[in-house]
Write an enzyme that holds these catalytic residues in place. Structure first.
Site, PDB file in Angstrom:
ATOM      1  N   ASN A 188       0.466  -1.380  -0.469  1.00  0.00           N
ATOM      2  CA  ASN A 188       0.225  -0.118   0.217  1.00  0.00           C
ATOM      3  C   ASN A 188       0.956   1.009   0.372  1.00  0.00           C
ATOM      4  O   ASN A 188       1.403   1.783   0.461  1.00  0.00           O
ATOM      5  CB  ASN A 188      -1.346  -0.076   1.394  1.00  0.00           C
ATOM      6  CG  ASN A 188      -2.136  -0.850   1.059  1.00  0.00           C
ATOM      7  OD1 ASN A 188      -2.395  -1.733   0.110  1.00  0.00           O
ATOM      8  ND2 ASN A 188      -2.115  -1.784   2.121  1.00  0.00           N
ATOM      9  N   GLU A 272      -8.227  -3.062  -2.310  1.00  0.00           N
ATOM     10  CA  GLU A 272      -8.382  -2.523  -1.297  1.00  0.00           C
ATOM     11  C   GLU A 272      -8.113  -0.605  -0.986  1.00  0.00           C
ATOM     12  O   GLU A 272      -7.213  -0.606  -0.683  1.00  0.00           O
ATOM     13  CB  GLU A 272      -7.262  -2.915   0.161  1.00  0.00           C
ATOM     14  CG  GLU A 272      -8.189  -4.541   0.213  1.00  0.00           C
ATOM     15  CD  GLU A 272      -7.756  -4.965   0.944  1.00  0.00           C
ATOM     16  OE1 GLU A 272      -6.323  -4.650   1.741  1.00  0.00           O
ATOM     17  OE2 GLU A 272      -7.560  -6.293   1.481  1.00  0.00           O
ATOM     18  N   ARG A 305       0.581  -8.349  -7.791  1.00  0.00           N
ATOM     19  CA  ARG A 305      -0.485  -8.820  -7.520  1.00  0.00           C
ATOM     20  C   ARG A 305      -1.371  -9.356  -7.031  1.00  0.00           C
ATOM     21  O   ARG A 305      -1.952  -9.176  -7.859  1.00  0.00           O
ATOM     22  CB  ARG A 305      -0.302  -8.449  -5.395  1.00  0.00           C
ATOM     23  CG  ARG A 305       0.899  -8.488  -5.045  1.00  0.00           C
ATOM     24  CD  ARG A 305       1.213  -7.436  -3.541  1.00  0.00           C
ATOM     25  NE  ARG A 305       0.781  -8.671  -2.361  1.00  0.00           N
ATOM     26  CZ  ARG A 305      -0.422  -8.407  -1.737  1.00  0.00           C
ATOM     27  NH1 ARG A 305      -1.012  -7.636  -2.258  1.00  0.00           N
ATOM     28  NH2 ARG A 305      -0.286  -8.978  -0.305  1.00  0.00           N
ATOM     29  N   ASP A 351      -7.809 -14.546   2.724  1.00  0.00           N
ATOM     30  CA  ASP A 351      -6.939 -14.050   2.737  1.00  0.00           C
ATOM     31  C   ASP A 351      -5.850 -14.151   4.289  1.00  0.00           C
ATOM     32  O   ASP A 351      -6.439 -13.968   5.537  1.00  0.00           O
ATOM     33  CB  ASP A 351      -7.344 -12.348   3.765  1.00  0.00           C
ATOM     34  CG  ASP A 351      -6.555 -11.809   2.936  1.00  0.00           C
ATOM     35  OD1 ASP A 351      -4.867 -11.948   3.190  1.00  0.00           O
ATOM     36  OD2 ASP A 351      -6.579 -10.408   3.362  1.00  0.00           O
ATOM     37  N   GLU A 373       2.436 -16.350  -2.667  1.00  0.00           N
ATOM     38  CA  GLU A 373       2.751 -15.155  -1.256  1.00  0.00           C
ATOM     39  C   GLU A 373       1.753 -16.184  -0.654  1.00  0.00           C
ATOM     40  O   GLU A 373       1.199 -16.699  -0.544  1.00  0.00           O
ATOM     41  CB  GLU A 373       1.764 -14.525  -1.935  1.00  0.00           C
ATOM     42  CG  GLU A 373       1.825 -13.591  -0.250  1.00  0.00           C
ATOM     43  CD  GLU A 373       1.019 -12.019  -0.515  1.00  0.00           C
ATOM     44  OE1 GLU A 373       1.059 -11.663  -2.283  1.00  0.00           O
ATOM     45  OE2 GLU A 373       0.835 -11.156   0.019  1.00  0.00           O
ATOM     46  N   GLU A 379      -0.384 -12.219  10.987  1.00  0.00           N
ATOM     47  CA  GLU A 379      -2.009 -11.410  11.441  1.00  0.00           C
ATOM     48  C   GLU A 379      -3.166 -11.414  11.457  1.00  0.00           C
ATOM     49  O   GLU A 379      -3.594 -12.082  12.110  1.00  0.00           O
ATOM     50  CB  GLU A 379      -2.231 -10.693   9.585  1.00  0.00           C
ATOM     51  CG  GLU A 379      -3.553  -9.856   9.500  1.00  0.00           C
ATOM     52  CD  GLU A 379      -3.755  -9.099   8.059  1.00  0.00           C
ATOM     53  OE1 GLU A 379      -2.940  -9.664   7.158  1.00  0.00           O
ATOM     54  OE2 GLU A 379      -4.866  -8.540   8.362  1.00  0.00           O
ATOM     55  N   GLU A 497      -6.503 -23.122  15.430  1.00  0.00           N
ATOM     56  CA  GLU A 497      -7.416 -22.969  14.668  1.00  0.00           C
ATOM     57  C   GLU A 497      -8.920 -23.574  15.826  1.00  0.00           C
ATOM     58  O   GLU A 497      -9.372 -23.416  15.824  1.00  0.00           O
ATOM     59  CB  GLU A 497      -7.328 -24.110  13.673  1.00  0.00           C
ATOM     60  CG  GLU A 497      -8.357 -24.727  12.589  1.00  0.00           C
ATOM     61  CD  GLU A 497      -8.101 -25.608  11.277  1.00  0.00           C
ATOM     62  OE1 GLU A 497      -7.691 -26.827  12.523  1.00  0.00           O
ATOM     63  OE2 GLU A 497      -9.181 -25.347  11.012  1.00  0.00           O
ATOM     64  N   TRP A 527     -16.138  -6.112   3.640  1.00  0.00           N
ATOM     65  CA  TRP A 527     -15.354  -6.550   2.880  1.00  0.00           C
ATOM     66  C   TRP A 527     -15.691  -8.233   2.530  1.00  0.00           C
ATOM     67  O   TRP A 527     -14.082  -9.007   1.578  1.00  0.00           O
ATOM     68  CB  TRP A 527     -14.636  -6.978   3.897  1.00  0.00           C
ATOM     69  CG  TRP A 527     -14.047  -5.376   4.664  1.00  0.00           C
ATOM     70  CD1 TRP A 527     -14.501  -4.599   5.544  1.00  0.00           C
ATOM     71  CD2 TRP A 527     -12.629  -4.603   4.252  1.00  0.00           C
ATOM     72  NE1 TRP A 527     -13.316  -3.897   5.577  1.00  0.00           N
ATOM     73  CE2 TRP A 527     -13.174  -3.262   4.914  1.00  0.00           C
ATOM     74  CE3 TRP A 527     -11.504  -4.980   2.658  1.00  0.00           C
ATOM     75  CZ2 TRP A 527     -12.100  -2.741   4.891  1.00  0.00           C
ATOM     76  CZ3 TRP A 527     -11.051  -3.844   2.889  1.00  0.00           C
ATOM     77  CH2 TRP A 527     -11.023  -3.142   3.712  1.00  0.00           C
TER      78      TRP A 527
HETATM   79  C1  GCV Z   1      -0.900  -4.424   2.864  1.00  0.00           C
HETATM   80  C2  GCV Z   1      -4.827  -7.409   4.310  1.00  0.00           C
HETATM   81  C3  GCV Z   1      -4.009  -6.769   4.929  1.00  0.00           C
HETATM   82  C4  GCV Z   1      -4.212  -5.873   4.428  1.00  0.00           C
HETATM   83  C5  GCV Z   1      -3.063  -5.734   3.128  1.00  0.00           C
HETATM   84  C6  GCV Z   1      -3.534  -6.885   2.401  1.00  0.00           C
HETATM   85  C7  GCV Z   1      -2.508  -6.839   1.257  1.00  0.00           C
HETATM   86  O1  GCV Z   1      -6.114  -7.356   3.595  1.00  0.00           O
HETATM   87  O2  GCV Z   1      -5.318  -6.690   6.650  1.00  0.00           O
HETATM   88  O3  GCV Z   1      -3.361  -5.528   6.303  1.00  0.00           O
HETATM   89  O4  GCV Z   1      -2.467  -4.953   2.759  1.00  0.00           O
HETATM   90  O5  GCV Z   1      -3.858  -8.137   3.068  1.00  0.00           O
HETATM   91  O6  GCV Z   1      -2.108  -8.674   1.385  1.00  0.00           O
HETATM   92  O7  GCV Z   1      -2.454  -6.070   0.308  1.00  0.00           O
END
Ligand code: GCV
Length: 666
Positions: A188, A272, A305, A351, A373, A379, A497, A527
C-alpha cells in the site's frame, strides 16, 4: 549481540557440547578464490562464528588454507548451489556463484554449531526455487502494516535509516536461509512513499541495495500505480496513455542509473482502494506490461499481485464471492503478460486465514509467470503473541495437487517452475520482523521466518525437520528440549484453529486489528468475509449447484471433491458449504459438538504448552525463556476469551447444549 537478537545465527547455542579444538583446527585459516563483496560477507560470517565461540580469528591466506572458499566453481551445476567437501589441507566450500558459496558457508557454520563434525557437514545442495522473496509492509513513518514486532528497521519519519547495521543483520538472517529477493516498502504505497523512487531518495535506495547485494539479495520497491499523477503532473495513470508510458520509462531510467542492479517493482493495484488499470477500463495485463516495458531494458521485473477483489461488497448479496475474484480477473489473461511480469498469488483465495482452501489460480495459468505468496507475519494467526508454527500450513499448500496438468501437478511444482516451464517462478512472503530485540515479537515466531526460507530452498523438507533445525540452532540440541518443542510447534496451528474460527469459515475477529474474537465483527461489513450463521446453520455455499459457483474454478477431481458434501473434507466444510449445526461430520460428531469440543480442547492444549515450556527453564537461554513464557500467558488468556465467546455465541443461536456439560455462558 544477544540471544534474542541473533536468532538462529547465535552459533554459541550449544557451545558447551562442541569440540572447540576440532573447530579451531579446521577454521585456523581461510582462503578465497574469485572473491567479491559476497564472498567477503562469507568470510565475515566465519569470523563471527569464531568470535561467538571464543576461537581465534581465522588467518587469511592465499593458499593452503584449512578452509578453502571457492566462488564460481563450474562443477557445481545448479544456480547458486554449493558443495562442502574435504580438500587437501582441510575442507572446501565451493559455490556455483559467490551467492552459492555464501549459502554453503552458512550451512557449514550452522551444521558445526549443531554439533556436527566438518565431515558430517559435507554435502551438495542448491535452492530449488528461483525467486525466494520477502516483502516488507513497512511504511515511511516507521509503522509496519500488520507488523507485530515493533517499528520498521527501514524507515523513520519518512526517511531511510542512516545507520544500516540492523539492515545488514537482517540481510544476514535472510541469506542464511537462502532468501534472494526483498521488497522494502509496503504494497500500500501512500503519498510520501510514492516519492521513494525519485532522485531525492535514490542515494539511500542505493545504499540499502548495496547492503542486500552483499548477501546475494536483489532489492525491489513497491510503486504507486498513480505515481504519474502525483509525481508527473499528468491527469491520468492510464497504462495505454503515451504520456504515462513515457513517464514510467523515464522514472525507470532514473532509478537504474542510480541503482544499476535494482530488482524492479512489486505492485498492488485495484485492490483495497489502491489505484490501478480498472479506472481506465484497462486490465491487469495492460497495467503490468506497461511497467514491464519500462524496467525491461534494465533486466528489471514487475511482480504484480493478484489480490484484487471488490472490497465494497453488500452483505445482503449472497452471490458475489470474494473467493472467486483473483481467478475471475486473471485467468482470462493467461498468456497476455510480458516475460518479465510475474503474478504473485496468495496461498488462499480469501486472505491468509488459519484455514482456507488453496487458491485455484495457483498453477492454473500455463503461459504466465506465477509465484506463491505466504504471510509470515501472523496477522490472522495470533499476531506473534500466540505460538503458531506455520510450516505445516504452508506445506499443505505446497503439496496440494492442483491437477492443472493431471495428477501430480503440485503447487510446489508451480513454484520450482517444473509444472509449466515459465520464465520465472518461486515464492514470496510477507515478513514478520520489526525493530524488537528479538525481531519477531516472540522468539518462537522466528521459526516461521526460518521455515519460510527453508521451504523456499527446498519445499520437500518436512515441517518436523525444519522445526528440529530451528530448535537446535536457536534453543538447544538437548533432546529434552526437542521433546518439548517438536510437539508444541507441530500442534500449534491446529491448536490456534481449535479455539478460533471453525472448519475453514475464517475471520470472526475484531475488525481492523484482526485480533481477538468478534464472531459477527465482519458479518454486516463491506469486505466480503461472511459466515452466514443463523439459528439453524453456518457456512458459505460455494457450490455450483446452489451457491456462488466457486468450486468450478478447480480442476477435476478437486472441483467435485469440494462440490459434494460427502467428499468435502471436514476441515474445509464451512468454507465450501452451508450446513445445519446438527450436520454429522466425517469424524462422527455433529457440527455444533465439534465447535464446542475444539474450543475446549484448544484452551487445554495451551495450558499444556505452558506446563511444558516451564520444564525448559534451566535448559535454554533465560531471555528467550522469559519472553516466551510471557507470550504463552497472553495466549492462554486470549484463547479462553475465544473459547467462551465462540461457544456462547453458538449456544445462544442454537440452544443446543454441550453433550459433555462443560461451562458455556447462557
Ligand atoms: C497490505 C489484508 C491485510 C492488509 C494488506 C492486504 C494485502 O487485507 O489486512 O493490511 O495490505 O491484505 O495483502 O494487500
Amino acid at each position: 549481540m544477544s540471544a534474542l537478537y541473533d536468532c538462529w545465527l547465535r552459533y554459541d547455542t550449544n557451545a558447551d557440547s562442541l569440540n572447540k579444538e576440532i573447530l579451531a583446527e579446521n577454521l585456523a585459516s581461510v582462503s578465497v578464490e574469485n572473491g567479491d563483496k559476497i564472498t567477503a560477507s562469507a568470510v565475515e560470517e566465519i569470523e563471527r562464528f569464531c568470535k561467538a565461540l571464543g576461537l581465534p580469528a581465522p588467518q587469511k591466506v592465499e593458499s593452503g588454507a584449512t578452509l578453502r572458499l571457492v566462488a564460481g566453481l563450474a562443477a557445481v551445476e545448479h544456480k547458486d548451489g554449493y558443495v562442502i567437501e574435504k580438500s587437501s589441507h582441510g575442507f572446501m566450500v565451493a559455490g556455483e556463484s559467490s551467492t552459492g558459496l555464501l549459502y554453503g558457508v552458512f550451512n557449514l557454520l550452522q551444521g558445526l554449531s549443531l554439533g556436527k563434525t566438518p565431515e558430517e557437514c559435507c554435502k551438495m545442495d542448491y535452492p530449488r526455487n528461483e525467486i525466494r522473496m520477502i516483502n516488507q509492509w513497512d511504511n515511511g513513518d516507521g509503522d509496519i502494516e500488520r507488523g507485530y514486532a515493533g517499528r520498521s528497521i527501514f524507515f523513520k519519519d519518512y526517511k531511510f535509516m542512516e545507520d544500516l547495521s540492523r539492515i545488514k543483520d537482517y540481510a544476514r538472517i535472510l541469506a542464511s536461509v537462502g532468501i534472494n529477493a526483498i521488497s522494502i516498502n509496503n504494497v500500500n504505497v501512500h503519498f510520501h512513499e510514492t516519492k521513494f523512487i525519485t532522485p531525492e531518495y535514490l542515494p539511500m535506495v542505493k545504499r540499502y541495495n548495496d547492503v542486500f547485494n552483499s548477501y546475494g539479495i536483489t532489492m525491489y520497491m513497491c510503486v504507486n500505480f498513480a505515481a504519474p499523477i502525483q509525481l508527473g503532473g499528468i491527469d491520468v495513470s492510464d497504462p495505454l496513455d503515451e504520456r504515462v508510458r513515457a513517464w514510467w520509462k523515464e522514472a525507470a531510467k532514473t532509478i537504474y542509473e542510480a541503482v544499476p542492479n535494482f530488482g524492479g517493482f512489486l505492485v498492488k493495484a485495484d485492490s483495497e482502494g489502491r489505484p490501478g488499470p480498472f479506472t481506465y477500463g484497462r486490465n491487469h495485463a495492460d497495467g503490468s506490461n506497461m511497467l514491464a516495458e519500462a524496467v525491461g531494458p534494465y533486466g528489471g521485473l514487475v511482480i504484480w499481485r493478484c489480490f484484487v477483489y471488490n472490497c465494497n461488497q453488500d452483505w445482503r448479496d449472497r452471490k458475489t464471492d470474494r473467493a472467486r475474484a483473483a481467478y475471475d480477473h486473471f485467468m482470462p489473461l493467461d498468456g497476455k503478460f510480458a516475460d518479465n511480469v510475474i503474478l504473485q498469488i496468495k496461498n488462499g483465495p480469501m486472505d491468509f486465514q488459519i484455514r482456507e482452501a488453496v487458491s485455484p489460480l495457483l498453477g492454473a495459468m500455463p503461459n504466465t509467470n506465477q509465484i506463491l505468496e505466504f504471510e509470515v507475519t501472523q496477522e490472522y494467526t495470533g499476531q506473534q503473541r500466540h505460538l503458531c508454527y506455520l510450516i505445516p500450513l504452508w506445506k499443505e499448500v505446497l503439496d496440494f495437487d492442483t491437477y492443472a496438468k493431471g495428477e501430480g501437478s503440485y503447487v510446489k511444482k508451480m513454484c520450482d517452475g517444473s509444472l509449466h516451464s515459465p520464465k520465472h517462478a518461486g515464492l514470496a512472503a510477507v515478513s514478520n520482523i520489526g525493530d524488537d530485540e528479538c525481531w519477531t515479537g516472540s522468539p518462537l515466531a522466528q521459526a516461521n521466518l526460518y521455515g519460510y526460507g527453508r521451504l523456499c530452498w527446498n519445499a520437500d523438507l518436512t515441517a518436523e525437520e525444519i522445526a528440529k533445525e530451528w530448535v537446535g540452532l536457536t534453543l538447544s540440541t538437548n533432546k529434552a528440549v526437542l521433546d518439548v518443542m517438536l510437539p508444541m510447534m507441530m500442534t500449534s496451528r491446529r491448536t490456534y484453529e481449535n479455539y478460533t474460527s471453525p472448519l475453514g469459515v475464517g475471520w470472526m475477529v475484531t475488525p481492523s486489528v484482526h485480533y481477538g474474537p468478534s464472531v459477527d465483527g465482519y458479518e454486516y461489513d463491506r469486505w466480503g468475509t461472511y459466515h452466514f450463521a443463523d439459528w439453524k446453520g453456518i457456512g458459505v455455499d460455494r457450490t455450483v449447484a446452489t451457491g456462488t459457483g466457486y468450486t468450478s474454478q478447480y480442476a477435476e477431481p478437486n472441483a467435485s471433491t469440494y462440490e459434494n458434501l460427502d467428499t468435502c473434507p471436514d476441515d474445509l466444510l464451512l468454507f465450501f458449504h452451508h450446513v445445519d449445526y446438527t450436520y454429522k461430520l466425517k469424524s462422527g460428531k455433529t457440527l455444533i459438538q465439534h465447535i464446542y469440543d475444539t474450543h475446549f480442547e484448544g484452551v487445554e492444549t495451551v495450558k499444556g504448552y505452558i506446563r511444558d515450556w516451564a520444564t525448559l527453564e534451566n535448559m535454554i537461554q533465560p531471555d528467550i525463556f522469559a519472553l516466551v513464557k510471557e507470550r504463552l500467558g497472553i495466549q492462554l488468556e486470549n484463547a479462553r476469551e475465544w473459547r467462551d465467546i465462540v461457544n456462547t455465541y453458538f449456544y445462544r443461536h442454537t440452544g443446543i447444549p454441550d453433550a459433555n456439560g462443560r461451562k458455556i455462558y447462557p
